[in-house]
Design an enzyme around this catalytic site. Structure first.
Site, PDB file in Angstrom:
ATOM      1  N   HIS A  58      10.586   8.903  13.460  1.00 21.13           N
ATOM      2  CA  HIS A  58       9.386   7.497  13.405  1.00 21.13           C
ATOM      3  C   HIS A  58       8.338   8.949  13.453  1.00 21.13           C
ATOM      4  O   HIS A  58       7.437   8.451  13.530  1.00 21.13           O
ATOM      5  CB  HIS A  58       9.680   6.159  14.022  1.00 21.13           C
ATOM      6  N   ILE A  59       8.461   9.563  12.636  1.00 19.30           N
ATOM      7  CA  ILE A  59       7.158  10.304  11.948  1.00 19.30           C
ATOM      8  C   ILE A  59       6.131   9.894  10.687  1.00 19.30           C
ATOM      9  O   ILE A  59       5.816  11.161  10.325  1.00 19.30           O
ATOM     10  CB  ILE A  59       7.644  11.925  12.358  1.00 19.30           C
ATOM     11  N   GLY A  60       6.376   9.136   9.771  1.00 16.89           N
ATOM     12  CA  GLY A  60       6.259   8.020   9.063  1.00 16.89           C
ATOM     13  C   GLY A  60       4.837   8.205   9.081  1.00 16.89           C
ATOM     14  O   GLY A  60       3.710   9.035   8.277  1.00 16.89           O
ATOM     15  N   GLY A  61       3.620   8.123   9.991  1.00 16.40           N
ATOM     16  CA  GLY A  61       2.454   8.232   9.817  1.00 16.40           C
ATOM     17  C   GLY A  61       2.101   8.852  10.377  1.00 16.40           C
ATOM     18  O   GLY A  61       0.676   8.930  11.080  1.00 16.40           O
ATOM     19  N   HIS A  85       0.947  -1.136   0.142  1.00 17.97           N
ATOM     20  CA  HIS A  85       0.071  -0.043   0.413  1.00 17.97           C
ATOM     21  C   HIS A  85       0.652   1.840  -0.385  1.00 17.97           C
ATOM     22  O   HIS A  85       0.631   2.143  -0.771  1.00 17.97           O
ATOM     23  CB  HIS A  85      -0.971  -0.221   0.922  1.00 17.97           C
ATOM     24  N   ILE A  86       1.606   1.172   0.394  1.00 26.37           N
ATOM     25  CA  ILE A  86       3.228   2.619   1.186  1.00 26.37           C
ATOM     26  C   ILE A  86       3.764   2.978  -0.562  1.00 26.37           C
ATOM     27  O   ILE A  86       4.055   3.336  -1.470  1.00 26.37           O
ATOM     28  CB  ILE A  86       3.465   2.334   2.171  1.00 26.37           C
ATOM     29  N   GLU A 137      15.259   1.215  19.125  1.00 24.26           N
ATOM     30  CA  GLU A 137      14.016   2.764  19.050  1.00 24.26           C
ATOM     31  C   GLU A 137      14.054   3.040  20.622  1.00 24.26           C
ATOM     32  O   GLU A 137      13.340   1.448  21.085  1.00 24.26           O
ATOM     33  CB  GLU A 137      12.613   2.855  18.179  1.00 24.26           C
ATOM     34  N   ASP A 176      13.816   7.181   8.341  1.00 22.45           N
ATOM     35  CA  ASP A 176      12.457   7.959  10.004  1.00 22.45           C
ATOM     36  C   ASP A 176      12.446   6.418  10.800  1.00 22.45           C
ATOM     37  O   ASP A 176      12.116   7.036  11.609  1.00 22.45           O
ATOM     38  CB  ASP A 176      11.715   7.798   9.372  1.00 22.45           C
TER      39      ASP A 176
END
Length: 463
Positions: free
Chosen positions: A341-344, A201-202, A309, A304
């Site tokens: 980790h701000i992709g979504g 999907h991405i 983490e 990202d």
């Protein structure tokens, strides 16, 4: 109303019937939908608010809270994760818990969850949950695998442009009072080749956006997937790496994808190529990545996600020494974009995720509907009919065995089976049965009969 029990793998019984079971019987039983009849022939609510408790962690979006509040559940919400000892204490009596990616629901934590029915992961991944333990405890886990697809794709596209123009370095310099426009190594992305690893999907969303920018798109995936636009699939990862100016990773974290880009793969890439990782930190081997950035083989990178983490938001003190060292080395290199980790992390994505996962939780709690669960047999029947009387829904999780259904139906021999559906996932199976001609005085007897059947993992009764 609902009554339930859970049998954990240890064989210890938890979750005896709550207040609804003991003092709220009537002669008629209704479905578990949001709108209810006010007639005295129907119960006002499917659950007592004293019975159903929801714990939300990590600042779950208000769209999720609104959906859950509409059902009348008790909701406790926290903006961050909880230390393990506090989490164990909080989870003991809740019926559902909502988390994002930083809360770890291990077997150690879950074994204390006496009444837990469902877990909602308000994110793409579910690797923060011990899925095996949850499955074998009759706990359905839901997530939102596609709600942030556009957000991540847009971030990747922005990173491609920023890397090609060295925008982040130029901005940082000017923030420091240095005017240095430079005169070389700035590129248009038009006409360049983007290689997408993982055309789900991405990846496919990014493919569409990149083509609109005039890029040539090729992709590699372990499955044969019909392309969108003029993108085309290459048979090997090696071929993609050799032909691509930009390589963007969009694969899950699995044993097969660990260090998918390592020494051999970086060696196959073009000199002056760029790497983008918005998938999972384990996909890129950090040591050869640093080596190829320092040598100039790679012209830049955008990360990202990272190995190890932090599990908490906040100051740098929560960052592990190993990750801190990598961040320190990466920060000293030119044309390297680092984001936490701000992709979504867009309002649109979080709103959509909140509504999707909370709705799945509600349907499972209220109807037993498990379609979309990542660890659970996917079973669904239409909601109980408000016009029907004396109808009860039985939700029965069990270990697969040839004669289990016979024993269950023997326990229901005095009742009409209106609808029944079962499915399995591995060694665990899930049965939904609607029975009619049930009196309020029969409920406890039905419940106890089902509890006594061998192979049973969990039982719930909705009426």
């Amino acid at each position: 109303m609902s009554i339930f029990d859970t049998t954990f793998p240890t064989g210890v019984e938890f979750g005896e019937p709550g207040k609804s079971f003991s003092n709220r019987f009537t002669d008629s039983f209704t479905s578990t939908v949001t709108e209810h009849k006010t007639s005295a022939e129907c119960l006002v609510k499917p659950f007592s608010t004293d019975d159903m408790k929801i714990l939300l962690l990590e600042g779950i979006n208000v769209s999720a809270v609104a959906v859950l509040e509409q059902q009348g559940y008790q909701i406790e919400s926290h903006d961050s994760t909880l230390p393990e000892d506090q989490l164990i204490e909080k989870i003991k009596n809740v019926h559902a818990i909502g988390i994002r990616s930083r809360t770890r629901l291990s077997a150690k934590v879950l074994k204390h969850a006496k009444n837990l029915i469902s877990i909602g992961c308000f994110c793409i991944g579910t690797n923060q949950v011990d899925l095996n333990y949850a499955t074998n405890s009759g706990i359905a886990v839901f997530h939102s695998p596609f709600a942030n697809s556009r957000s991540v794709a847009e971030l990747a596209l922005a990173e491609i442009v920023c890397l090609a123009r060295q925008m982040c370095d130029m901005s940082a310099a000017l923030h420091s009072g240095i005017w240095n426009p430079g005169r070389g190594n700035y590129w248009e992305v038009r006409g360049k080749t983007l290689g997408i690893v993982g055309y789900g999907h991405i990846g496919s969303q990014l493919s569409i956006l990149a083509e609109a920018m005039g890029m040539k798109v090729l992709y590699y995936d372990i499955l044969t997937i019909i392309p969108l636009g003029t993108a085309y699939q290459v048979p090997t990862l090696d071929e993609l790496l050799k032909k691509s100016d930009f390589v963007s990773l969009h694969v899950p974290a699995t044993p097969d994808t660990k260090h998918l880009l390592s020494h051999q793969q970086f060696a196959a890439m073009k000199k002056g190529a760029y790497v983008l990782n918005t998938s999972r930190g384990s996909v890129v081997d950090m040591v050869p990545l640093l080596e190829n950035l320092k040598s100039g083989k790679l012209a830049g990178a955008a990360l990202d996600v990272f190995p190890n983490e932090p599990i908490k938001n906040g100051t740098k003190e929560v960052i592990s020494p190993k990750l801190r060292r990598w961040l320190s080395e990466l920060s000293a290199l030119p044309n390297v974009i680092l984001t936490p980790h701000i992709g979504g992390a867009t309002e649109e994505s979080q709103t959509s995720t909140g509504a999707e996962v909370s709705t799945s939780i509600v349907r499972f709690l209220n109807e037993g509907y498990s379609i979309g669960a990542v660890n659970f047999p996917e079973v669904g029947l239409k909601p109980l009919d408000l016009e029907g009387t004396n109808i009860v829904r039985l939700l029965y999780v069990y270990r697969k065995s040839p004669d289990v259904l016979r024993r269950v139906n023997d326990a229901l021999e005095f009742y009409n089976i209106e609808k029944q559906y079962a499915d399995s996932c591995g060694d665990v199976a899930y049965l939904i049965t609607d029975i009619s001609s049930v009196r309020s005085s029969d409920i406890e007897e039905i419940y106890n009969r089902l509890k006594e059947t061998s192979g049973r993992i969990a039982v719930r009764i909705i009426f």
